[in-house]
Design a protein around this motif. Structure first.
Motif, mmCIF file in Angstrom:
data_model
loop_
_atom_site.group_PDB
_atom_site.id
_atom_site.type_symbol
_atom_site.label_atom_id
_atom_site.label_comp_id
_atom_site.label_asym_id
_atom_site.label_seq_id
_atom_site.Cartn_x
_atom_site.Cartn_y
_atom_site.Cartn_z
ATOM 1 N N ALA A 274 -6.129 6.597 7.660
ATOM 2 C CA ALA A 274 -4.599 6.525 7.165
ATOM 3 C C ALA A 274 -4.244 7.827 6.552
ATOM 4 C CB ALA A 274 -4.627 5.270 6.256
ATOM 5 N N ASP B 20 -3.389 9.197 18.495
ATOM 6 C CA ASP B 20 -2.001 9.297 17.720
ATOM 7 C C ASP B 20 -1.485 10.529 18.632
ATOM 8 O OD1 ASP B 20 0.000 9.591 15.611
ATOM 9 O OD2 ASP B 20 -1.183 11.352 15.358
ATOM 10 N N GLY C 209 -5.069 1.450 3.435
ATOM 11 C CA GLY C 209 -4.040 2.021 4.299
ATOM 12 C C GLY C 209 -3.896 1.403 5.535
ATOM 13 N N ALA C 210 -4.500 0.107 5.695
ATOM 14 C CA ALA C 210 -4.217 -0.766 6.974
ATOM 15 C C ALA C 210 -2.684 -1.274 6.822
ATOM 16 C CB ALA C 210 -5.052 -1.796 6.853
ATOM 17 N N ASP C 211 -2.107 -1.040 7.825
ATOM 18 C CA ASP C 211 -0.755 -1.795 7.650
ATOM 19 C C ASP C 211 -0.719 -3.342 7.954
ATOM 20 O OD1 ASP C 211 0.921 0.496 7.360
ATOM 21 O OD2 ASP C 211 -0.426 1.048 9.039
ATOM 22 N N LYS C 212 -1.662 -3.879 8.713
ATOM 23 C CA LYS C 212 -1.868 -5.223 9.088
ATOM 24 C C LYS C 212 -3.276 -5.438 9.183
ATOM 25 C CE LYS C 212 1.211 -4.433 13.071
ATOM 26 N NZ LYS C 212 1.668 -4.770 14.158
ATOM 27 N N ARG D 255 4.819 -2.009 23.014
ATOM 28 C CA ARG D 255 3.907 -1.339 22.405
ATOM 29 C C ARG D 255 2.526 -1.338 23.299
ATOM 30 N NH1 ARG D 255 3.117 -4.375 17.104
ATOM 31 N NH2 ARG D 255 4.552 -5.888 18.230
ATOM 32 N N VAL E 131 -3.518 9.857 9.968
ATOM 33 C CA VAL E 131 -2.786 9.378 11.312
ATOM 34 C C VAL E 131 -1.627 8.502 10.631
ATOM 35 C CG1 VAL E 131 -3.232 7.861 13.241
ATOM 36 C CG2 VAL E 131 -4.610 9.358 12.542
ATOM 37 N N PHE E 132 -0.240 8.894 11.177
ATOM 38 C CA PHE E 132 0.829 8.353 10.705
ATOM 39 C C PHE E 132 1.442 7.488 11.601
ATOM 40 C CE2 PHE E 132 0.163 12.248 8.159
ATOM 41 C CZ PHE E 132 -0.278 11.632 7.218
ATOM 42 N N ILE E 133 0.625 6.472 12.236
ATOM 43 C CA ILE E 133 1.279 5.445 12.919
ATOM 44 C C ILE E 133 0.456 4.027 12.411
ATOM 45 C CG2 ILE E 133 1.753 6.610 14.916
ATOM 46 C CD1 ILE E 133 -0.851 5.739 16.208
ATOM 47 N N PRO E 134 0.973 2.963 12.762
ATOM 48 C CA PRO E 134 0.503 1.522 12.249
ATOM 49 C C PRO E 134 -0.980 1.474 12.467
ATOM 50 C CG PRO E 134 2.716 1.444 13.041
ATOM 51 C CD PRO E 134 2.295 2.572 13.754
ATOM 52 N N LEU E 135 -1.614 1.056 11.626
ATOM 53 C CA LEU E 135 -3.270 0.694 12.003
ATOM 54 C C LEU E 135 -3.350 -0.889 11.694
ATOM 55 C CD1 LEU E 135 -4.694 3.508 9.708
ATOM 56 C CD2 LEU E 135 -4.273 3.384 12.114
ATOM 57 N N ASN F 24 1.044 -1.225 -0.036
ATOM 58 C CA ASN F 24 0.094 0.087 0.031
ATOM 59 C C ASN F 24 0.905 1.289 0.023
ATOM 60 O OD1 ASN F 24 -1.948 2.008 1.072
ATOM 61 N ND2 ASN F 24 -1.004 1.666 2.858
ATOM 62 N N TRP G 82 8.695 -0.032 17.373
ATOM 63 C CA TRP G 82 9.470 1.137 17.583
ATOM 64 C C TRP G 82 10.572 0.748 18.046
ATOM 65 C CZ3 TRP G 82 6.910 5.719 15.776
ATOM 66 C CH2 TRP G 82 5.568 5.652 15.518
ATOM 67 N N ASP H 242 1.167 3.706 20.300
ATOM 68 C CA ASP H 242 2.206 3.088 19.354
ATOM 69 C C ASP H 242 1.592 2.657 18.101
ATOM 70 O OD1 ASP H 242 4.331 3.641 21.075
ATOM 71 O OD2 ASP H 242 3.444 1.975 22.157
ATOM 72 N N GLU H 243 0.327 2.066 18.073
ATOM 73 C CA GLU H 243 -0.430 1.732 16.946
ATOM 74 C C GLU H 243 -1.854 1.719 17.260
ATOM 75 O OE1 GLU H 243 2.131 -2.412 16.434
ATOM 76 O OE2 GLU H 243 0.124 -2.521 15.762
ATOM 77 N N LYS I 266 5.161 5.686 8.763
ATOM 78 C CA LYS I 266 4.419 5.234 9.810
ATOM 79 C C LYS I 266 5.052 5.479 11.414
ATOM 80 C CE LYS I 266 1.102 3.453 7.894
ATOM 81 N NZ LYS I 266 -0.521 3.833 8.323
ATOM 82 N N LEU J 87 -5.653 -3.477 3.062
ATOM 83 C CA LEU J 87 -4.447 -3.140 2.816
ATOM 84 C C LEU J 87 -4.181 -1.829 1.956
ATOM 85 C CD1 LEU J 87 -2.141 -6.301 2.706
ATOM 86 C CD2 LEU J 87 -2.343 -4.603 4.672
#
Lengths: 212, 257
Positions: free
Chosen positions: B71, B41, B97-100, B6, B74-78, A13, A128, B46-47, A193, B94
């Motif tokens: 996404a 955030d 914009g999902a990371d996981k 985390r 918000v610039f942390i993992p989702l 992505n 992190w 952390d996520e 991220k 994905l």
């Protein structure tokens, strides 16, 4: 307005990267797999995730190897995660695979990095961790030495030359988490991220003239 | 100096709206996932994990819109879970914009789905959610079984073996929920967490039962969790993420601050 391209070769992505770059003040951001658009851009962001073999075959399938090679000679160029790893010469992933070879060195699995005392360490290295800046660089401007960034990876870079290492991170001992030379800056972590520090790094990149 | 443990707030989302109330700060619309995610955030999460509990099939597209909107800002993992059954579901999330993506019931019905998703998209973005409940001891040793359907249906699978199997098939992380503790505020099932964490080489997120900051510490130190997930203690403003991290740091746990 200067243009920034995010190279889309089907590996993951890219929305977050594009949005984070916009947030960082990049202005004109395009997500593209078009060689001409990449050739015409002022700066190039090269992301990527997944397996090395898939990344390399996707780069060949999209006929991007040549234009990336040219971009790496001249323009401000930012690699992230797999986009950093493929800059090296070879990876042991997928039974061994040749990479772009911009930097001498190889990609290895973390198991080779760990010693007996590290048995509790998980792979992937996910979450992190701190980055120690091994040298000053325009892209470190305003970012604390030891700042936290977000990582997700099972393989790590072993460059042949110490001079290529711009940052190190400790996971069962220090490994090279940021590489670069000249107009190239490449991070194992995901700046898109990594919260404020990541956005700051991207903001530094979109203002960077490519001189180290 | 090491990888930080985390803290992950988890939000239940129904038809595009955060449900069960989030009252930790004054936001105009506590049901707006973007506003809530932005606050977490800013607060130092952390996520963020979204659990889609939308029942209707038609409502399911809304989670994709939620992920896209979050996404973008918000610039942390989702991480997104709930109702992920097919490769197409993984790809949609994905791409949004999902990371996981967390796979739960579908992993039990079709373990090969986990392998295929990991092969296709990489282990780093495939989380397997394991809902476990204590069952009768075997030779005096505690045992947990995997349950589905919110803890109502037993699968007969041993939770520790199952988690190990999932990691072997390519899951990059295990989201482990104790169904015995979920909602009790009595703390994580640390014996379960530790058994799974030590059996699998991948990161384990402990979930279910957090009622105090000490529980977060116990999850890491006793349970050997790599991350701790909580909902109500943060949503209702009992504790802030910063307080949780300060408390964990006081107990010798590395956290990002």
């Amino acid at each position: 307005m200067a243009s920034t391209v995010v190279v889309d070769y089907g590996m993951g992505n890219l929305r977050s990267m594009a949005k984070a770059l916009e947030h960082a003040g990049a202005g004109d951001v395009r997500v593209t797999d078009d060689a001409e658009t990449i050739a015409a851009a002022d700066r190039v962001v090269f992301p990527g995730q997944g397996a090395a073999r898939d990344c390399m075959s996707a780069l060949h399938a999209h006929e991007l190897v040549d234009v990336l090679g040219e971009s790496m000679v001249r323009k401000p160029f930012l690699g992230a995660c797999m986009g950093m790893q493929v800059l090296l010469a070879w990876s042991e992933e997928n039974g061994g695979i040749d990479l772009l070879g911009r930097f001498p060195g190889r990609i290895r699995h973390f198991r080779h990095h760990f010693t007996a005392k590290d048995t509790g360490l998980k792979v992937p290295h996910m979450g992190w961790n701190r980055v120690r800046q091994t040298t000053s660089h325009p892209l470190w401007a305003g970012i604390d030495d030891g700042e936290w960034f977000y990582f997700v990876h099972s393989y790590y870079a072993e460059p042949d030359e110490d001079a290529l290492v711009l940052g190190r991170t400790d996971y069962g001992g220090p490994f090279a988490s940021v590489l670069g030379r000249g107009n190239i800056f490449a991070t194992q972590f995901h700046p898109e991220k990594s919260h404020d520090a990541g956005v700051r790094l991207l903001a530094n990149f979109v203002r960077w003239d490519g001189a180290a | 100096m090491a990888l930080a443990k985390r803290i992950i707030p988890c939000l239940d989302v129904d038809a595009g709206r955060v449900v069960k109330g989030v009252r930790f700060v004054d936001i105009r619309d506590a049901g707006d996932p973007v506003a809530v995610a932005r606050e977490y955030d800013r607060a130092g999460a952390d996520e963020i994990t979204f659990l889609d509990i939308t029942a209707s099939h038609q409502g399911r597209e809304t989670i994709v819109e939620v992920v896209e909107a979050v996404a973008s800002e918000v610039f942390i993992p989702l991480t997104v879970g709930g109702g992920v059954r097919e490769i197409a579901d993984v790809r949609r999330l994905l791409n949004a914009g999902a990371d996981k993506v967390a796979i739960n019931t579908a992993a039990v019905h079709h373990p090969e789905f986990v392998a295929e998703a990991a092969e296709r998209f990489g282990s780093q973005c495939i989380v397997v959610a394991v809902d476990a409940k204590r069952v009768a001891d075997v030779d005096g040793e505690p045992r947990w079984a995997v349950f589905t359907h919110g803890g109502r249906r037993e699968t007969g699978l041993d939770a520790v073996d199952w988690a190990r199997h999932m990691a072997g098939l390519g899951a990059g992380e295990i989201l482990l929920t104790s169904m015995d503790r979920d909602g009790t505020r009595e703390g994580f099932d640390c014996a379960l967490t530790r058994a799974v964490s030590e059996a699998t080489g991948v990161p384990v997120i402990a979930s279910g039962g957090v009622g105090s900051l000490q529980h977060l510490v116990d999850g890491v130190l006793e349970g050997r969790a790599d991350a701790v997930l909580a909902a109500s203690i943060f949503h209702f403003g009992e504790y802030s993420i910063a307080e949780a991290k300060a408390y964990m740091a006081e107990h010798g746990i590395e956290v990002r601050r």
